[in-house]
Design an enzyme around this catalytic site. Structure first.
Site, PDB file in Angstrom:
ATOM      1  N   ASN A  54       0.798  -1.233   0.000  1.00  0.00           N
ATOM      2  CA  ASN A  54       0.000   0.000   0.000  1.00  0.00           C
ATOM      3  C   ASN A  54       0.831   1.283   0.000  1.00  0.00           C
ATOM      4  OD1 ASN A  54       0.780  -0.347   2.661  1.00  0.00           O
ATOM      5  ND2 ASN A  54      -1.188   0.226   3.537  1.00  0.00           N
ATOM      6  N   GLU A 112       5.154  -3.720  11.698  1.00  0.00           N
ATOM      7  CA  GLU A 112       3.808  -3.149  11.777  1.00  0.00           C
ATOM      8  C   GLU A 112       2.915  -4.049  10.955  1.00  0.00           C
ATOM      9  OE1 GLU A 112       0.630  -1.928  10.670  1.00  0.00           O
ATOM     10  OE2 GLU A 112       1.594  -0.276   9.582  1.00  0.00           O
ATOM     11  N   CYS A 158      -3.289   0.579   6.945  1.00  0.00           N
ATOM     12  CA  CYS A 158      -3.294  -0.059   8.268  1.00  0.00           C
ATOM     13  C   CYS A 158      -4.016   0.824   9.265  1.00  0.00           C
ATOM     14  CB  CYS A 158      -1.863  -0.296   8.746  1.00  0.00           C
ATOM     15  SG  CYS A 158      -0.982  -1.381   7.648  1.00  0.00           S
TER      16      CYS A 158
HETATM   17  O1  G3P Z   1       1.464   0.964   7.678  1.00  0.00           O
HETATM   18  C1  G3P Z   1       0.901   2.210   7.820  1.00  0.00           C
HETATM   19  C2  G3P Z   1       0.017   2.587   6.653  1.00  0.00           C
HETATM   20  O2  G3P Z   1      -0.787   1.520   6.228  1.00  0.00           O
HETATM   21  C3  G3P Z   1      -0.838   3.755   7.015  1.00  0.00           C
HETATM   22  O3  G3P Z   1      -0.127   4.918   6.863  1.00  0.00           O
HETATM   23  O4  G3P Z   1       0.129   7.301   6.461  1.00  0.00           O
HETATM   24  O5  G3P Z   1      -1.920   6.136   5.657  1.00  0.00           O
HETATM   25  O6  G3P Z   1      -1.582   6.523   8.083  1.00  0.00           O
HETATM   26  P1  G3P Z   1      -0.925   6.298   6.759  1.00  0.00           P
END
Ligand code: G3P
Length: 537
Positions: free
Chosen positions: A210, A305, A339
């Site tokens: 992602n 993570e 996530c």
């Molecule tokens: O692993 C973290 C990612 O999936 C989310 O990042 O920047 O969208 O909060 P963000």
């Protein structure tokens, strides 16, 4: 006990005929076919010409772009067209061995490179990365169906992360500790202890599909500024964007072998990489594969993570327009494939109808279609992922959830769906869809919301909406998550903030400063004096 299903697979998919503008490309022959080809490869011309051979992208080792001796490639399926978009080398275990050997010796020299010089090269890489944001973003659009504008944002954010990391590294690695022995009982002032941070050695970085650029540089930059060498294994979907990003580091002039990027099948080189004796640290972001890696990795620092089921607790006194805006942004941006997406709304019954109405109105305005058109909702990454999401939706339907919109799917494209009146016996109450479907659970007390949040196997982030800061603080303390956002949707950024998950959401803390620290170890030098130092004079 809560049972969590394995995360949806991030690859695979068969063919279907898409009904959006790009449909006209399917079935073209001759001239039309070469038009598709030149469009598909548009990001690989100019400075990027050397990273591709024929129609297969090369891997990067010893400062050069190489073809694998396997003669095999791995196909990357465009989530929108569900046809092969790119191909990457299927590297062999022997090639991994070679990369590790070179990474080990390159690191020894790099650790002796002055800190300011390491920072200078990182700043250079950041500038080159930003300069080439358009072709890299184009890969993100084609490989992972990231909406066009978000794809550009990911690259720019990555450049900023690299620069900030260089600055932070110079600050925190330039400082150590000085301790004197007579503060501990029984000691005179005869020992002076000097501590500094030294590199770990070879860092293995495994980012997810992602954010194949941003979550790669969030591992690469801290590793390099701290004096480590870096081996990158990009996700299959997103590998080509990652290879372009690596080329920016190549163009910046980092020493040969310091950075490598191996592509290939996880089944062939995945375990081989993560269990490789030359690896001194693993930084992984992804699904529950991370749990398996942590069991096999051995005695090395791990940073992981592994997803979340971020809860959004909404109290009666909350600003419901603010909540609705955050639920839609937090739950549906990049089609929920984050996530940190809002993955379950826990709203007080008395305000639930109003909130659901407001969210519904906003969901109706989301645009749905191909990433090239910068639609809000784009196809999810793979057919297996879409099937997994559909399974959760059907389970909720069968068990009586209220569908606020009609469930609609074409190929990998799933229309945004809000599911009201979800109950704890439904899978979607607990599992991470990684898609544009969002459950709402109506609660009769704050305690019920906290209980639901804490009963999850995940503990990445959560959020609470209330006008009462005192209540918000109590709830934040009660929520068993790595971060709680007050009056905003969960998010990892700004990228220098600490980012960590509890329970199955991960190990260790990320964010620029924490990542640099994690990729170092403490070295002490103790000066031993024959007599206590304060006895003269
Ligand atoms: O692993 C973290 C990612 O999936 C989310 O990042 O920047 O969208 O909060 P963000």
């Amino acid at each position: 006990m809560v049972q969590i299903q394995p995360s949806p697979q991030r690859t695979g998919g068969d063919q279907f005929t898409i009904k959006w503008p790009s449909r006209k490309f399917s079935g073209l022959r001759g001239k039309g076919k070469s038009l598709i080809w030149s469009l598909a490869m548009a990001g690989s011309t100019g400075v990027f010409a050397e990273i591709i051979d024929g129609d297969v992208f090369k891997y990067y080792a010893d400062g050069e772009w190489k073809k694998s001796s396997s003669g095999k490639s791995v196909a990357i399926i465009n989530p929108t067209t569900r046809k092969t978009q790119y191909k990457v080398q299927a590297c062999t275990q022997e090639e991994v061995n070679k990369v590790m050997e070179i990474a080990k010796s390159a690191q020894k020299l790099w650790a002796k490179t002055p800190l300011w010089k390491r920072a200078e090269l990182l700043h250079k890489a950041a500038a080159i990365l930003k300069e080439h944001k358009a072709p890299i973003a184009e890969c993100l659009v084609k490989e992972i169906a990231k909406p066009a504008k978000d794809a550009v944002t990911e690259v720019v954010r990555s450049g900023d992360l690299v620069s900030y990391c260089a600055e932070e590294g110079v600050r925190i690695l330039g400082e150590g500790k000085f301790l004197v022995s007579d503060s501990f009982p029984g000691n005179e002032r005869t020992k002076y202890c000097l501590t500094s941070k030294i590199p770990l050695g070879v860092v293995l970085a495994i980012p997810p599909f992602n954010y194949p650029v941003n979550l790669a540089v969030s591992k690469i930059a801290p590793a390099l500024i701290a004096g480590n060498s870096l081996v990158l294994k990009p996700p299959t979907q997103g590998a080509v964007a990652a290879l372009h990003m690596v080329h920016c580091f190549h163009l910046a002039g980092f020493p040969k072998g310091l950075i490598s990027c191996v592509t290939g099948k996880g089944s062939e080189i995945g375990d081989f990489l993560t269990m490789h004796p030359a690896v001194n640290c693993i930084s992984f972001t992804g699904g529950d594969t991370g749990i398996a890696i942590s069991k096999k990795a051995g005695m090395i620092p791990l940073q992981m993570e592994l997803g979340g089921k971020d809860a959004c607790i909404v109290l009666e006194d909350a600003d419901l327009d603010l909540v609705a805006a955050n639920i839609v942004k937090g739950g549906f941006s990049y089609s929920g494939q984050r996530c940190t997406a809002v993955k379950v709304v826990l709203v007080m019954e008395s305000i639930a109808d109003t909130l659901v109405g407001k969210v519904k109105a906003k969901v109706a305005k989301l645009t749905v279609g191909p990433p090239e058109n910068d639609c809000d909702i784009t196809p999810v990454v793979s057919e297996s992922s879409a099937n997994f999401i559909e399974g959760l939706v059907m389970d909720a339907k069968q068990k009586g959830a209220t569908f606020c919109q009609e469930y609609k799917r074409e190929g990998n494209l799933i229309w945004p769906l809000l599911l009201d009146n979800v109950r704890p016996d439904m899978r979607i109450a607990w599992e991470e869809p990684f898609g544009p479907v969002l459950p709402v659970i109506r609660i009769s007390s704050v305690e019920e919301g906290i209980h639901h949040c804490n009963a999850s196997n995940f503990g990445l982030q959560g959020c609470v909406f209330t006008a009462d800061i005192n209540k918000a603080m109590l709830i934040s303390d009660a929520m068993e998550t790595g971060t709680v956002q007050i009056n905003s949707a969960p998010a990892r950024g700004p990228d220098h903030f600490p980012f960590q998950g509890l329970k199955d959401s991960g190990i260790g803390s990320q964010g620029i400063t924490n990542s640099i620290t994690m990729m170092t170890k403490i070295k002490s030098t103790v000066i031993n004096l024959p007599t206590p130092s304060y006895t003269m004079g």
